[in-house]
Write a protein that holds these residues in place. Structure first.
Motif, PDB file in Angstrom:
ATOM      1  N   SER A 108      -4.158  -3.977   6.141  1.00  0.00           N
ATOM      2  CA  SER A 108      -3.691  -3.017   5.126  1.00  0.00           C
ATOM      3  C   SER A 108      -3.209  -1.691   5.724  1.00  0.00           C
ATOM      4  O   SER A 108      -3.710  -0.626   5.377  1.00  0.00           O
ATOM      5  N   PRO A 148      -5.508   8.623   3.926  1.00  0.00           N
ATOM      6  CA  PRO A 148      -6.961   8.746   3.863  1.00  0.00           C
ATOM      7  C   PRO A 148      -7.599   8.336   5.186  1.00  0.00           C
ATOM      8  O   PRO A 148      -6.887   7.974   6.130  1.00  0.00           O
ATOM      9  N   HIS A 150     -11.487   7.059   5.627  1.00  0.00           N
ATOM     10  CA  HIS A 150     -12.832   6.498   5.839  1.00  0.00           C
ATOM     11  C   HIS A 150     -12.912   5.048   6.324  1.00  0.00           C
ATOM     12  O   HIS A 150     -13.960   4.616   6.783  1.00  0.00           O
ATOM     13  N   HIS A 151     -11.807   4.289   6.199  1.00  0.00           N
ATOM     14  CA  HIS A 151     -11.833   2.918   6.751  1.00  0.00           C
ATOM     15  C   HIS A 151     -11.491   2.891   8.239  1.00  0.00           C
ATOM     16  O   HIS A 151     -11.714   1.887   8.907  1.00  0.00           O
ATOM     17  N   GLY A 159      -7.096  -0.265   6.135  1.00  0.00           N
ATOM     18  CA  GLY A 159      -7.269   0.107   4.728  1.00  0.00           C
ATOM     19  C   GLY A 159      -6.559   1.390   4.345  1.00  0.00           C
ATOM     20  O   GLY A 159      -7.132   2.240   3.660  1.00  0.00           O
ATOM     21  N   PHE A 160      -5.315   1.524   4.726  1.00  0.00           N
ATOM     22  CA  PHE A 160      -4.461   2.690   4.444  1.00  0.00           C
ATOM     23  C   PHE A 160      -4.864   3.923   5.276  1.00  0.00           C
ATOM     24  O   PHE A 160      -4.326   5.006   5.072  1.00  0.00           O
ATOM     25  N   CYS A 161      -5.851   3.786   6.151  1.00  0.00           N
ATOM     26  CA  CYS A 161      -6.377   4.941   6.886  1.00  0.00           C
ATOM     27  C   CYS A 161      -5.944   4.915   8.351  1.00  0.00           C
ATOM     28  O   CYS A 161      -6.052   3.875   9.012  1.00  0.00           O
ATOM     29  N   ASP A 191     -15.734   7.229  -2.650  1.00  0.00           N
ATOM     30  CA  ASP A 191     -14.589   6.329  -2.801  1.00  0.00           C
ATOM     31  C   ASP A 191     -15.136   4.962  -3.236  1.00  0.00           C
ATOM     32  O   ASP A 191     -16.234   4.588  -2.848  1.00  0.00           O
ATOM     33  N   HIS A 193     -14.445   2.132  -2.308  1.00  0.00           N
ATOM     34  CA  HIS A 193     -14.594   1.212  -1.176  1.00  0.00           C
ATOM     35  C   HIS A 193     -15.637   1.742  -0.181  1.00  0.00           C
ATOM     36  O   HIS A 193     -15.804   2.956  -0.047  1.00  0.00           O
ATOM     37  N   TYR A 222     -13.168  -5.341  -0.981  1.00  0.00           N
ATOM     38  CA  TYR A 222     -12.651  -4.699   0.217  1.00  0.00           C
ATOM     39  C   TYR A 222     -13.583  -3.559   0.684  1.00  0.00           C
ATOM     40  O   TYR A 222     -14.066  -2.822  -0.155  1.00  0.00           O
ATOM     41  N   ASP A 284     -10.832   6.382  -6.547  1.00  0.00           N
ATOM     42  CA  ASP A 284     -10.477   5.037  -7.004  1.00  0.00           C
ATOM     43  C   ASP A 284     -11.606   4.378  -7.781  1.00  0.00           C
ATOM     44  O   ASP A 284     -11.483   3.233  -8.201  1.00  0.00           O
ATOM     45  N   LEU A 291      -7.034  -0.252  -8.355  1.00  0.00           N
ATOM     46  CA  LEU A 291      -7.749  -0.982  -7.300  1.00  0.00           C
ATOM     47  C   LEU A 291      -9.248  -1.028  -7.543  1.00  0.00           C
ATOM     48  O   LEU A 291      -9.922  -1.967  -7.146  1.00  0.00           O
ATOM     49  N   GLU A 321      -9.778  10.778  -0.243  1.00  0.00           N
ATOM     50  CA  GLU A 321      -9.652   9.434   0.343  1.00  0.00           C
ATOM     51  C   GLU A 321      -8.722   8.636  -0.568  1.00  0.00           C
ATOM     52  O   GLU A 321      -7.554   8.956  -0.663  1.00  0.00           O
ATOM     53  N   GLY A 322      -9.265   7.629  -1.294  1.00  0.00           N
ATOM     54  CA  GLY A 322      -8.406   6.825  -2.181  1.00  0.00           C
ATOM     55  C   GLY A 322      -8.223   7.465  -3.549  1.00  0.00           C
ATOM     56  O   GLY A 322      -8.557   8.634  -3.765  1.00  0.00           O
ATOM     57  N   TYR A 324      -5.754   5.858  -7.041  1.00  0.00           N
ATOM     58  CA  TYR A 324      -4.405   5.316  -7.158  1.00  0.00           C
ATOM     59  C   TYR A 324      -3.831   5.350  -8.569  1.00  0.00           C
ATOM     60  O   TYR A 324      -2.710   4.912  -8.790  1.00  0.00           O
TER      61      TYR A 324
HETATM   62  C1  X5A Z   1      -8.750   4.550   1.205  1.00  0.00           C
HETATM   63  C2  X5A Z   1      -8.739   3.340   0.323  1.00  0.00           C
HETATM   64  C3  X5A Z   1      -8.317   0.980   0.120  1.00  0.00           C
HETATM   65  C4  X5A Z   1      -7.787  -0.145   0.920  1.00  0.00           C
HETATM   66  C5  X5A Z   1      -7.621  -1.371   0.074  1.00  0.00           C
HETATM   67  C6  X5A Z   1      -6.909  -2.438   0.824  1.00  0.00           C
HETATM   68  N1  X5A Z   1      -8.376   2.191   0.890  1.00  0.00           N
HETATM   69  N2  X5A Z   1      -6.718  -3.611   0.014  1.00  0.00           N
HETATM   70  O1  X5A Z   1      -9.014   3.439  -0.850  1.00  0.00           O
END
Ligand code: X5A
Ligand code: ZN
Length: 659
Positions: A108, A148, A150-151, A159-161, A191, A193, A222, A284, A291, A321-322, A324
């Motif tokens: 991701s 973001p 934290h992942h 994870g977008f990080c 967050d 996640h 996730y 999120d 999500l 962080e997240g 959406y």
């Molecule tokens: C920062 C965050 C979510 C990644 C989800 C990937 N990441 N499916 O919320």
């Protein structure tokens, strides 16, 4: 022991506004998917937050700081050299041709020419706010950053990080600025996640208490696996300094989070007595997030935050962080910044009580950690766990923001329940389950199956057999593939025809279902010059959600509901709701068309901004495919609305008249 009381100055002048720092920089908007294809982690996230903080006048009462790029030596406190080299260079020209391939090796992750700079600014900005708060130049601060963090792990973006912003700032204060006296940091990761990256970075470090509450679903949510389990408590000297609260299901809301605050986080924070709190502030878990599938309100976030403000002399650093759903995101951040300024939650109320699974999770966590945090060894009073009445906090007027056991006094309760039920009273609820039970029902689908709406159709669904495919599943002539149908396959309770003063037109150049040719849309705004024939089906709100899903070609494993009771209440005043979860679908805009027998009439179409794009030619306007046009004509004739000739003329006009 514990600094769960306010400082002198706060008590002597509770009105005094605290100095809250904000950082935002447009350069963080330049990180995007390579061809700007839609992605939930997009530039609009931080833009809407920044706009909201200004339009509400809140930003003007904050200290706005300049963003800064992090230095490699500070990033190196938590990331390995190979990782730093990658993020530093990924946006340079010489990676142009390799960038996508590299991104695809990670989980991701996307990169473009703006990614490096954004990643350095995100990390550097959290450092900047943290340092100013540590120095006492600010009481608290919010870094509105992306990507973001934290992942992101030691040697792996995910994870977008890209960089782990919060971990970098935490290590920076502890290792590079000892003179500021920040020796113990509590990281609260709310967050939705699990903060896997942050957990690993401080796994053996007792100076950092990492607390994460997240959807886990036994490892299937996730980022998946066991890392987010409550059995992961740290190692060596760090044992007991890692606390995970893993939700077993989605749909957790204010009541669940507050139960965890009251029975896990706050008691532990009292014992740990941090010098600073850094919040991995993802939103999120907010209501409506596509999500997360949870339902924390802005009010809920402000209470969670306010409870934390009682520690570390109020030194709180928040890092985005997240999050959406753009509206929920902006509103939640606004509520948090207001809470930081005023040291009190925003106005609001919450319905419902914690899930039973929430109490199980809380008890597992407490048991797992009770040898490290003796306060967790106490038994939670049975009366707290066995509440069958909604647990509601009306507002927090007392100094520490807590009601006794989180309960409210009896006379307040009646009023609070009334407040919740009031707006829902006018909805038609079936006889078998009326009133409060519906409001607090833990299962959204059974809840939504009790509410009826009229689904007004203007496209091929005006043809009953075609609509049946969306309910029962199946395929009719001309269709390229079968429909999956709804979970509840029962027939509409009533059917009728009506015309509406809206423009019908055909746009786009093909559809998966009908192949090449335009697809029917309804102009979301009414116009008395126009007339569209619509076939209305009285179905449940649950079925409506399934139709929305199919109309927008989404898969069923998406988090649902797309359109819930709150949406239903909102739409009567807002007239339109763009369903975030299916934003890429062409019919993601739900439009309210009034009422019939006191039941709301809803349809789904494009947004007003799509109309602009159709007009400008950005998206094509096209005549319908033959099979599709035939289906419409047939529907109108079978429905006895028009003769065959009239129906052909009606479709012809809709497909040729300019928008
Ligand atoms: C920062 C965050 C979510 C990644 C989800 C990937 N990441 N499916 O919320
Ligand atoms: Zn997240």
């Amino acid at each position: 022991m514990g600094s769960n009381c306010e400082t002198e100055s706060m008590v002597s002048n509770p009105q005094e506004r605290r100095r809250v720092g904000l950082i935002y920089d447009e350069r963080m908007c330049k990180h995007s998917t390579p061809d700007d294809e839609y992605h939930p982690e997009n530039l609009n996230r931080i833009k809407v937050i920044w706009d909201k903080l200004h339009s509400s006048g809140i930003a003007q009462r904050c200290v706005v700081l300049d963003a800064k790029e992090a230095e490699d030596k500070h990033i190196a406190l938590v990331h390995r050299k190979n990782h730093i080299d990658l993020i530093k260079n990924i946006s340079s020209k010489k990676f142009d041709s390799k960038r996508n391939k590299i991104a695809s090796k990670f989980n991701s992750i996307y990169f473009n020419g703006g990614s490096s700079e954004a990643a350095y600014l995100a990390a550097g900005s959290v450092i900047e706010v943290a340092e100013k708060v540590a120095k006492g130049e600010l009481d608290s601060g919010f870094a509105i950053v992306r990507p973001p963090g934290h992942h992101a792990e030691e040697s792996e973006p995910m994870g977008f990080c890209l960089y782990n912003n919060v971990a970098i700032a935490t290590s920076f204060l502890l290792n590079e600025r000892p003179e500021l006296g920040i020796k113990k940091i509590l990281i609260v990761d709310w967050d939705v996640h699990h903060g896997n990256g942050t957990q690993k970075m401080f796994w053996k470090d007792p100076r950092v208490l990492f607390f994460s509450v997240h959807r886990h679903e036994f490892g299937s949510f996730y980022p998946g696996g066991d890392d987010g389990s409550y059995t992961m408590i740290g190692e060596g000297p760090g044992m007991g300094y890692n606390i995970n609260v893993p939700w077993e299901n989605g749909r957790c809301g204010d009541a669940d989070y507050l139960a965890v605050w009251d029975h896990v986080l706050i008691p532990v924070a009292k014992e740990f007595d941090p010098d600073m709190i850094i919040i991995s502030a993802g939103f999120d878990a907010a209501i409506g997030d596509p999500l997360g599938g949870c339902c924390v309100s802005p009010y809920g976030y402000s209470i969670m935050l306010n409870k934390l403000m009682g520690f570390a002399g109020g030194k709180i650093v928040m890092a985005l962080e997240g999050g959406y759903n753009l509206d929920s995101l902006a509103n939640s951040v606004l509520a948090c910044v207001q809470a930081l300024q005023q040291h009190k939650p925003v106005a609001g109320s919450s319905e419902a009580y914690p899930f039973e699974s929430t109490w199980h999770v809380i008890q597992s966590v407490r048991k797992q950690l009770s040898s490290y945090w003796p306060t967790l060894g106490d038994k939670i009073p049975e009366k707290v766990i066995s509440w069958k009445t909604p647990q509601i906090e009306i507002s927090s007027s007392d100094s520490d923001g807590e009601h006794e056991n989180g309960l409210i006094v009896a006379e307040e309760l009646d009023k609070a329940v009334e407040d919740i039920i009031e707006p829902l009273k006018n909805l038609q609820v079936h006889e078998d389950c009326q009133g409060q039970a519906t409001v607090v029902s833990p299962s959204w689908s059974s809840e939504l199956s009790k509410i009826d709406i009229w689904y007004a159709t203007f496209g091929s669904n005006i043809n009953k057999s075609r609509f049946d495919c969306y309910i029962e599943g199946g395929q009719m002539e001309g269709m390229q593939k079968p429909c999956v149908g709804s979970v509840d396959k029962s027939q509409p309770k009533e059917i009728m025809w009506k015309t509406f003063p809206h423009r019908l037109f055909f746009a786009r150049d093909r559809s998966d279902t009908w192949g090449p040719g335009g697809v029917a849309f309804l102009h979301p705004e009414s116009n008395i010059q126009e007339k569209t024939y619509m076939h209305l089906y009285k179905i449940t709100l649950e079925q409506f959600n399934d139709v929305l899903l199919q109309e927008n070609a989404s898969s069923r494993d998406m988090i649902r509901p797309l359109f819930d009771l709150t949406s239903l209440q909102t739409i009567e005043t807002e007239k339109c709701i763009s369903v975030e979860l299916v934003q890429r679908g062409w019919y993601h805009n739900v439009v309210y068309l009034g009422k019939e027998n006191n039941i709301p009439i809803l349809t789904m179409t494009c947004t007003l901004s799509d109309i602009d794009d159709f007009k400008s030619g950005k998206f094509p306007v096209n005549s319908p495919a033959k099979a599709y046009a035939n289906t419409l004509v047939e529907g109108l004739v079978q429905g006895k609305q028009l003769s065959k000739a009239e129906a052909i003329a009606y479709i012809e006009e809709a497909s040729t008249k300019p928008l």
